[in-house]
Write a protein that holds these residues in place. Structure first.
Motif, PDB file in Angstrom:
ATOM      1  N   THR A 137       0.006   4.838   1.046  1.00 30.28           N
ATOM      2  CA  THR A 137      -0.043   4.052   2.398  1.00 30.28           C
ATOM      3  C   THR A 137       1.362   4.016   3.268  1.00 30.28           C
ATOM      4  OG1 THR A 137      -1.996   2.854   1.511  1.00 30.28           O
ATOM      5  CG2 THR A 137      -0.677   1.756   3.091  1.00 30.28           C
ATOM      6  N   LEU A 138       2.222   3.951   2.216  1.00 26.14           N
ATOM      7  CA  LEU A 138       3.773   4.030   2.810  1.00 26.14           C
ATOM      8  C   LEU A 138       4.145   5.234   3.531  1.00 26.14           C
ATOM      9  CD1 LEU A 138       6.353   2.067   2.639  1.00 26.14           C
ATOM     10  CD2 LEU A 138       6.907   3.428   0.695  1.00 26.14           C
ATOM     11  N   ASN A 140       2.035   6.702   5.645  1.00 25.76           N
ATOM     12  CA  ASN A 140       1.614   6.539   6.964  1.00 25.76           C
ATOM     13  C   ASN A 140       2.499   5.655   7.704  1.00 25.76           C
ATOM     14  OD1 ASN A 140      -0.722   7.948   6.035  1.00 25.76           O
ATOM     15  ND2 ASN A 140      -1.675   6.327   5.403  1.00 25.76           N
ATOM     16  N   VAL A 141       3.442   5.002   7.146  1.00 26.23           N
ATOM     17  CA  VAL A 141       4.465   4.240   7.872  1.00 26.23           C
ATOM     18  C   VAL A 141       5.444   5.131   8.498  1.00 26.23           C
ATOM     19  CG1 VAL A 141       6.357   2.550   7.672  1.00 26.23           C
ATOM     20  CG2 VAL A 141       4.384   2.252   6.465  1.00 26.23           C
ATOM     21  N   GLY A 145       3.257   5.124  11.872  1.00 24.34           N
ATOM     22  CA  GLY A 145       3.876   3.884  11.825  1.00 24.34           C
ATOM     23  C   GLY A 145       4.802   3.588  12.818  1.00 24.34           C
ATOM     24  N   THR A 310      -1.559  -0.127  10.600  1.00 27.08           N
ATOM     25  CA  THR A 310      -1.114   0.954   9.590  1.00 27.08           C
ATOM     26  C   THR A 310       0.424   0.487   9.133  1.00 27.08           C
ATOM     27  OG1 THR A 310      -2.077   2.738  10.632  1.00 27.08           O
ATOM     28  CG2 THR A 310      -0.033   3.641   9.430  1.00 27.08           C
ATOM     29  N   GLY A 314       1.488  -0.892   5.222  1.00 27.06           N
ATOM     30  CA  GLY A 314       2.546  -0.229   4.896  1.00 27.06           C
ATOM     31  C   GLY A 314       3.733  -1.045   4.422  1.00 27.06           C
ATOM     32  N   SER A 317       2.479  -2.723   1.197  1.00 31.86           N
ATOM     33  CA  SER A 317       2.538  -1.782   0.162  1.00 31.86           C
ATOM     34  C   SER A 317       4.091  -1.623  -0.298  1.00 31.86           C
ATOM     35  CB  SER A 317       2.076  -0.243   0.362  1.00 31.86           C
ATOM     36  OG  SER A 317       0.736  -0.334   0.650  1.00 31.86           O
ATOM     37  N   THR A 318       4.886  -1.467   0.758  1.00 30.75           N
ATOM     38  CA  THR A 318       6.286  -1.701   0.501  1.00 30.75           C
ATOM     39  C   THR A 318       6.656  -2.823  -0.288  1.00 30.75           C
ATOM     40  OG1 THR A 318       6.515  -0.299   2.453  1.00 30.75           O
ATOM     41  CG2 THR A 318       8.810  -1.577   1.700  1.00 30.75           C
TER      42      THR A 318
END
Length: 590
Positions: A137-138, A140-141, A145, A310, A314, A317-318
């Motif tokens: 997911t990160l 995608n940042v 993102g 997104t 992110g 998740s971060t």
């Protein structure tokens, strides 16, 4: 709020700052990406302007030579836009993949160095989610993102500026649909955020459930719980499906609505522009340019809501990844003492230990075993025997007291040096999905094949290994599933021997094997213990009668200490336990 379901703040400055620290090794590529984004934004309004000029000048004047040059210029702009878009997509993806590689390496390095207490309190499926899903997911940042949002916002600002510079009246008409679009975008953003939170929580639950039940599949099947567990899985999977369908529904509604709003804006421009053309207040090229501007303007707005979500995911998740990386509660306070030689004298002094708060597993434990001596621990299940070796290897840290090896606290030892000198054979043997030789060597290339064969012969397992397909190259599959309990036990014993530890710990090492295998191990133990300190934990008292010292534990306390004969003379805990096992043996033989 549960970490799996909470949402992040888009402008969480602290988290973004920490995230930028991962970008620092790739600053050149990062600034190159910023430059490409700027170029993309600058190129965006060019095509409508060129179309406007082409219609109003070469076409209106019938200047075919100038028209040709304008067409060439348009082709050049299109090629530049295509190249800029390519490098934008490639560089953002490249940067994202390199950064998540670094983060994943740091994360895994952190996980393998955490104390066992952390794994006692954290579902493995959640760690899998952190290492795989959250890191993905990160990525995608970076690919869809921050850079994409910055590019979209810059493009919007430039387009609005060019529009008002071209014709302020048509600009106001074009932007009249903005409040409606912003409202629709806000509603969509909030709805999709909630559905993404549900999806994220469902993914974590799925990972935890599947990992746990595959690991414990033998229990599921032994107790014929397949149907019950399958129904539980279906319910969790149903929640995951419904959450995803909700997000699909919101997308299905939002984008057609956004297209309708965009079309309405285009219609207004055409309606008003047509009147202005008829009254000769606006040129045909200007109206055509504004129709293109509207499409260019509303497209990033439609994408902005999705990209903000997104970025939010992110950031969450971060945040979760950083909390794991920053976790110090379960990190060892590693010392620096790393002697070339450990003699093997072990001392426990007033040791108290609890896995949870003050639910003491060991209470005021005091004992000492000299270099080369053998000490054994006996007691009922839950008496605290295995905790002793967990503390010796610093898999857990004590609450009170001190544990010393050669007069130095284990807290002051370098962990690698400490554990390298302690060989452990556990009751529940874990083998990796790899060859027998690699399971014995465990990545230590200094251990030669000849040394492994020599140790296997000493244990008496060489002939058995040679009979397997491929011999020492035989793949034992996950957890050693293709081998018997006794075979796995023998291989783990070879593994302990080849690393030549100064202290040997046998935790119920012969409790799960047959008599013949036990005899093999006992012969190997006699050779292995020469010159080494041995700590033996056993249910079978027959295996520890030659120990220099036997400690009887009960409910975390030392009840008796002495050798076999001394403890029998006391007619206490040990004598009662010995008589019970002796009767069991007689009954079996009878």
């Amino acid at each position: 709020m549960n970490q799996e379901t909470k949402s992040g703040q888009i402008f969480d400055v602290l988290t973004l700052k920490r995230l930028y620290a991962f970008v620092r090794p790739y600053q050149k590529q990062f600034y190159l990406l910023i430059g490409i984004i700027l170029l993309n934004a600058l190129l965006a309004p060019l095509m409508p302007l060129l179309i406007k000029y082409t219609i109003d000048t070469p076409i209106a004047q019938g200047n075919y030579q100038q028209l040709t040059w304008m067409l060439v210029l348009m082709v050049v702009v299109i090629i530049l836009q295509g190249c800029a878009q390519f490098f934008n997509t490639y560089m953002s993806g490249w940067l994202g993949q390199y950064i998540i590689r670094d983060i994943r390496v740091q994360l895994y390095q952190k996980i393998i160095n955490l104390r066992l207490k952390f794994f006692d309190n954290t579902p493995i499926g959640r760690l899998v989610t952190r290492t795989i899903s959250d890191v993905e997911t990160l990525s995608n940042v970076f690919s869809d993102g921050m850079a994409a949002i910055a590019g979209d916002i810059l493009q919007l600002v430039l387009i609005i500026g060019v529009m008002f510079y071209t014709d302020w009246r048509l600009s106001l008409i074009s932007l009249s649909m903005i409040p409606l679009m912003l409202f629709a975008t806000y509603v969509f953003k909030e709805k999709i955020k909630d559905s993404f939170n549900e999806v994220r929580a469902a993914v974590a639950n799925l990972n935890s459930f599947v990992q746990e039940h595959i690991t414990g599949m033998s229990i599921v099947q032994i107790f014929s719980s397949e149907d019950n567990e399958f129904q539980k899985f279906k319910e969790i999977n149903k929640i995951h499906r419904n959450a995803n369908i909700r997000s699909i529904l919101y997308y299905s509604i939002y984008f057609p609505v956004a297209d309708v709003i965009s079309a309405a804006g285009t219609g207004l421009v055409v309606w008003y522009g047509s009147k202005q053309i008829l009254s000769a207040d606006v040129s045909f090229g200007t109206v055509t340019a504004f129709v293109m501007f509207i499409n260019l303007f509303f497209r990033p707005i439609r994408q902005l809501a999705d990209r903000i979500n997104t970025l939010q995911m992110g950031i969450v998740s971060t945040d979760r990844i950083l909390k794991l990386l920053d976790s110090e509660e379960y990190t060892s306070n590693e010392g620096t003492h790393a002697p070339d030689i450990i003699r093997g004298k072990v001392s426990f002094r007033d040791v108290w230990f609890a896995y949870i708060d003050e639910e003491w597993v060991l209470k005021d434990i005091n004992f000492e075993v000299g270099e080369g001596q053998t000490i054994a621990f006996v007691g009922a299940t839950g008496a605290g025997k295995s905790s002793v070796i967990n503390l010796l290897s610093r898999l857990y840290d004590i609450n009170k007291g001190d544990i010393q090896i050669d007069g130095v606290s284990v807290q002051d030892y370098d962990l690698t040096a400490l554990r390298k000198n302690i060989g452990v054979v556990l009751q529940d043997v874990f083998l990796f999905s790899d060859t027998i030789e690699n399971n014995i060597r465990l990545g230590d290339d200094s251990i030669t094949h000849e040394k492994i064969v020599e140790a296997a012969k000493l244990v008496g397992v060489h002939d058995f290994i040679e009979r397997l397909p491929g011999g020492y190259a035989y793949n034992v599959m996950e957890r050693g599933a293709t081998l018997s309990v006794g075979q796995r036990q023998l291989i783990s014993f070879v593994r302990a021997m080849v690393h030549e530890p100064k202290i040997i710990v046998l935790d119920e090492a012969t409790s799960s094997v047959d008599t013949e295998t036990e005899q093999l191990i006992q012969k190997a133990i006699e050779k292995l213990m020469v010159g080494r300190t041995a700590i033996v934990i056993a249910h079978r008292l027959s295996t520890i009668q030659e120990a220099d010292q036997i400690i009887v534990l009960d409910k975390g306390r030392i009840m008796e200490v002495g050798n076999h004969e001394q403890l029998l003379e006391k007619q206490g805990f040990y004598a009662n336990l010995y008589q019970m096992q002796y009767k069991e043996v007689l009954n079996v033989r009878g």
